[in-house]
Enzyme design. Structure first.
Site, PDB file in Angstrom:
ATOM      1  N   THR A 859      40.452  36.714  44.974  1.00 49.38           N
ATOM      2  CA  THR A 859      40.116  36.007  43.727  1.00 49.38           C
ATOM      3  C   THR A 859      38.657  35.590  43.674  1.00 49.38           C
ATOM      4  O   THR A 859      38.123  35.373  42.583  1.00 49.38           O
ATOM      5  CB  THR A 859      41.012  34.771  43.554  1.00 49.38           C
ATOM      6  OG1 THR A 859      40.890  33.934  44.716  1.00 49.38           O
ATOM      7  CG2 THR A 859      42.461  35.177  43.389  1.00 49.38           C
ATOM      8  N   CYS A 860      38.019  35.455  44.831  1.00 44.16           N
ATOM      9  CA  CYS A 860      36.599  35.091  44.834  1.00 44.16           C
ATOM     10  C   CYS A 860      35.759  36.164  44.153  1.00 44.16           C
ATOM     11  O   CYS A 860      34.714  35.867  43.569  1.00 44.16           O
ATOM     12  CB  CYS A 860      36.094  34.890  46.260  1.00 44.16           C
ATOM     13  SG  CYS A 860      36.987  33.619  47.183  1.00 44.16           S
TER      14      CYS A 860
END
Length: 892
Positions: A859-860
């Site tokens: 998700t980063c």
């Protein structure tokens, strides 16, 4: 009486061999599409003193009311200082001067004594009407038909046949007062004179469909003379007090077409001469309207707010096209120099750049399809430099009065638009100008911020000499013109500088004191008590809010490169909106959330509450979300964002939050019978459901609470005369008074984050909502746009088998499943305010062989990792397992 038809026949018979050449009584001074030179010799009709920046030159006029010659020994104390009525350039001239000319815009101003006995009844009844034009044109067409039957029709005779139309137009368009009385209609009995735009359009349509261009061109030249020589009275503070005549001229059809370079157009009315004069009309109309006095500007705003939506939108588009045109001139000059060596036409280079711009996923920067996109199709001559080096520098437009006047006038239209309640107000996107996405926004913002923070010494230096000075210009002063994309870029630029400054200060302090000082704002939380831990960290690190945010979940692996931060925002807002906290109430009829009137344990007498600090936490969280470019899943009405932007609230805002109650209030307002009090039997009171009773089911508190809306409200009946006041107080109670302590605590937290950030002032309520909540889709996401910007890693490509299956699967899913996928990959089920195509999406290959493992997500980096699954069905099954059964950093 000899008719025109008889005169033409007489020429055929040789009885009268002379043909009148007096087709135009007014001439245009400049017919080339360029700025007039300041040193250009004026015509005999406009001999005047050229005045600019306090310099005057003596001149004499050959007219009967000649201007007084200026003596070189004129007392300097008699000098008058004002800004030019058209371009706004500062001027100074002796008080005895009755005629002067601005050398910047070439406008001549004639100052005359006001007429005391101006009872010229014969002229006061003259106006320009559609019926009058139709009558004259009908007669000319009859003459034309008779002449066609004789077989002697040629171009010259055709022009002479329509000479009465030219005479009619010149008689009406040569006088400001006549135009101001023309095309009027009264608005709803409010004694406000409005332009009848429908009649005005039909008037211009008749002229545009004549078989000859001469009447239309004559009207343009007459308007140009009127704009170049403006007459004002001494008692009017040297200001233009009438504006309707300017709107009549501004709506001439070729004013819009002259700003769009359509080389393929076959319209006979788009000749070079007509385009040149139309541009002269455009720049002076915009100039005059932008420099009206405050009182006249307010009258213009009142008129514009009642203008039909189509006409209002049309005029806003003209202003945007005019700004585009001015920047196209700047860019054309620069590209001419750059492409001369390569023997490439500047127009071809600009169109090439525009095509590249529209294929790089930046369409979100402008949602104005008419003015922005049509320019490309019609060859407007402007393109957008996709190269970072190709930016419009601040010095290029800092002193350009054309751009200044257009921005100032657009502000007037924007203010009028905000007051068009129930009259078809335009969205903020209608004012965006895509051209401005390519200014050097860093320079513009720094200049704007520098002016706002100017020291007293600098102000004294500027005011030294007591001279009229121009106000500093910056597009950040007119943020409604800037698209949401460039505003976000400006905010990111300022936030990045603030974070770098905070990190630098932390490093210097650590060196000075010899101890470690963290350059990040670190928050360490437990999932089950995330609200408590977050509030504690924020209270303990008030001075670190402007640092870059880093999140750590206790007993969970993971380094925060953006994904943990998104997760924290998502879980924290979910916790704060938990109904058991009692901070917010969910209104089913509107599917919106709002502040609870009575939060748990709230003491109104002391204004204290054990949970009131959570409102402060929510304000900080919303500010940090914007500060760290994170989207929140919020369902607040527009009223909250209006309050944050200090915009006035209206009944429509209450209707959005409480639609059912608002309908009942409207029914009450619409009831006009005499038995009003018997039917409604209401007093100035309101009753709401007690939030504490709902949460605790406590016998000590009542389920419903009744509050007086005014002093002694229980004894004040609602009547026909005060029912509007009752509705106003009702709305004020639910949107403001009843939630004042809660909202004040929330806004203090929000402003704590943005105390040193000026760029937040660039956003209005509509944009702020999109900035916080993202761009809400109603049915499905546009995954085709996302696919066009997706990057592939590890051996995948856009035509890989698993990749093609992936896109086919998610496009076939319904909206809830698509939201879950977006949440799984990006840690948010909302897309950015600038559109889904701005998400840096990645798909990477975990292994070239088949596997039973589930897909992974980083998700980063907005990245999903897939195995090379053997079948489409297997890939879909694994995706469903992954998006439905995952939470945190590790599967459970």
């Amino acid at each position: 009486m000899v008719s025109l038809f008889d005169k033409l026949n007489a020429k055929k018979d040789g009885r009268d061999g002379s043909v009148s050449k007096e087709l135009l009584s007014h001439s245009v001074a400049h017919t080339k599409n360029r700025l007039p030179k300041s040193g250009r010799r004026t015509s005999e009709r406009s001999l005047a003193a050229s005045v600019k920046d306090g310099s005057c030159s003596n001149s004499k006029s050959n007219k009967r009311n000649s201007s007084a010659s200026v003596s070189g020994e004129e007392d300097k104390s008699c000098l008058i200082s004002l800004n030019c009525l058209c371009c706004g350039v500062p001027l100074r001239f002796p008080a005895s001067i009755t005629k002067f000319r601005c050398s910047a815009c070439q406008v001549t101003v004639i100052v005359k004594e006001p007429e005391i006995n101006s009872n010229l009844e014969s002229s006061t009844h003259i106006s320009c009407t559609l019926e009058g034009l139709q009558m004259v044109v009908r007669r000319c067409h009859d003459d034309l038909q008779r002449l066609k039957k004789t077989g002697i029709l040629d171009k010259e005779r055709k022009g002479l046949i329509f000479q009465p139309v030219i005479t009619y137009l010149l008689d009406r368009f040569h006088d400001v007062s006549i135009l101001n009385r023309s095309f009027l209609v009264h608005d709803g009995g409010k004694n406000i004179k409005m332009l009848n735009y429908e009649v005005l359009q039909r008037f211009y349509s008749i002229l545009s469909n004549l078989p000859t261009r001469k009447p239309y061109y004559s009207m343009l030249c007459c308007c140009n003379d009127l704009l170049k020589r403006i007459t004002i009275n001494k008692g009017e503070n040297l200001q233009i007090l009438q504006y309707r005549w300017l709107l009549i001229i501004l709506n001439i059809p070729t004013i819009r077409t002259c700003l769009i370079r359509d080389r393929k157009s076959k319209n006979v009315f788009e000749t070079q001469q007509i385009r040149a004069v139309s541009y002269e009309l455009a720049k002076r109309c915009i100039g005059y309207l932008s420099n009206l006095s405050t009182k006249t500007s307010q009258q213009l705003i009142q008129s514009l707010r009642r203008t039909p939506t189509d006409n209002f939108s049309y005029q806003v588009e003209i202003l945007n096209l005019y700004i585009n045109f001015q920047f196209s001139r700047l860019l054309s000059n620069e590209l001419s120099n750059r492409t001369a060596k390569n023997n490439v036409k500047p127009e071809d280079e600009m169109r090439s750049r525009l095509r590249r711009h529209h294929t790089t996923g930046h369409e979100f920067l402008s949602t104005r399809p008419i003015s922005a996109q049509s320019n490309d199709k019609q060859g407007s001559g402007f393109t957008h430099p996709v190269n970072n080096k190709m930016k419009f520098k601040f010095f290029q437009y800092e002193e350009d009065w054309h751009i200044h006047s257009a921005a100032k006038l657009t502000f007037i239209y924007y203010v009028a638009n905000t007051r068009r309640n129930g009259r078809g107000a335009l969205s903020i996107q209608s004012f965006y100008n895509i051209t401005l996405d390519f200014i050097d926004y860093k320079q513009d913002f720094d200049h704007w911020r520098g002016v706002a923070q100017k020291t007293k010494m600098n102000q004294l230096i500027e005011e030294w000499g007591n001279s009229t000075t121009k106000k500093c210009f910056s597009f950040c002063k007119y943020p409604f013109i800037l698209s949401l994309g460039i505003k976000i870029s400006i905010m990111e630029y300022e936030i990045r500088r603030i974070m770098e400054h905070e990190a630098e200060q932390a490093f210097l302090i650590s060196l000075d004191k010899g101890k470690s000082v963290d350059v990040y704002f670190k928050i360490k939380v437990r999932r089950d008590v995330i609200s408590h831990d977050s509030l504690r960290c924020i209270k303990e690190h008030q001075g670190d809010l402007l640092k870059s945010l880093r999140i750590e979940f206790v007993n969970e692996p993971g380094i925060d490169a953006g994904g943990l931060r998104k997760e924290w925002f998502f879980l924290l807002t979910k916790s704060l909106f938990n109904p058991m906290n009692g901070l917010f109430i969910y209104i089913k009829e509107s599917s919106r959330s709002w502040f609870a009137i009575d939060p748990p344990n709230f003491d109104k007498s002391k204004g204290k509450n054990s949970q009131l600090e959570l409102y402060y936490l929510f304000g900080v969280v919303m500010g940090l979300a914007i500060f760290n470019s994170t989207i929140l899943d919020l369902q607040f009405p527009k009223a909250l964002y209006k309050k944050l932007c200090s915009e006035p609230l209206s009944f429509e805002d209450y209707s959005e939050l409480f639609p059912e109650t608002s309908r009942n209030l409207i029914k009450m307002l619409n009831y006009t019978e005499d038995n009003f009090e018997d039917v409604f039997s209401l007093t100035f009171e309101t009753t709401y459901r007690n939030n504490n009773w709902i949460l605790n089911d406590s016998k000590s508190s009542k389920e419903y609470v009744t509050v007086e809306l005014c002093e002694n409200g229980r004894n004040v009946p609602i009547t026909q005369s005060n029912k509007h006041e009752f509705v106003m107080k009702w709305v004020e109670f639910y949107l403001e008074k009843s939630i004042e302590p809660q909202y004040n605590k929330f806004v203090s937290g929000f402003k704590r984050v943005f105390a040193e950030c000026n760029s937040i002032k660039l956003f209005n309520s509509e944009e702020l909502e999109r900035l916080v909540c993202g761009d809400e889709e109603q049915t499905k996401f546009d995954f085709k746009s996302l696919r066009s910007v997706t990057k592939y890693v590890g051996g995948f490509s856009d035509d890989s088998r698993a990749v093609c299956w992936f896109w086919e699967i998610i496009e076939s899913w319904d909206y809830p499943l698509q939201k879950k996928l977006l949440q799984f990959v990006t840690a948010s089920d909302r897309i950015p305010a600038t559109g889904i195509s701005t998400i840096p999406f990645k798909i990477s290959l975990l292994g070239s062989h088949d596997s039973d493992d589930l897909p992974l997500a980083h998700t980063c980096f907005n990245e999903i990792c897939l195995w090379n699954y053997s079948s489409k069905k297997k890939l879909e099954l694994k995706l469903l397992w992954a998006i439905n059964e995952s939470e945190g950093y590790g599967f459970r």
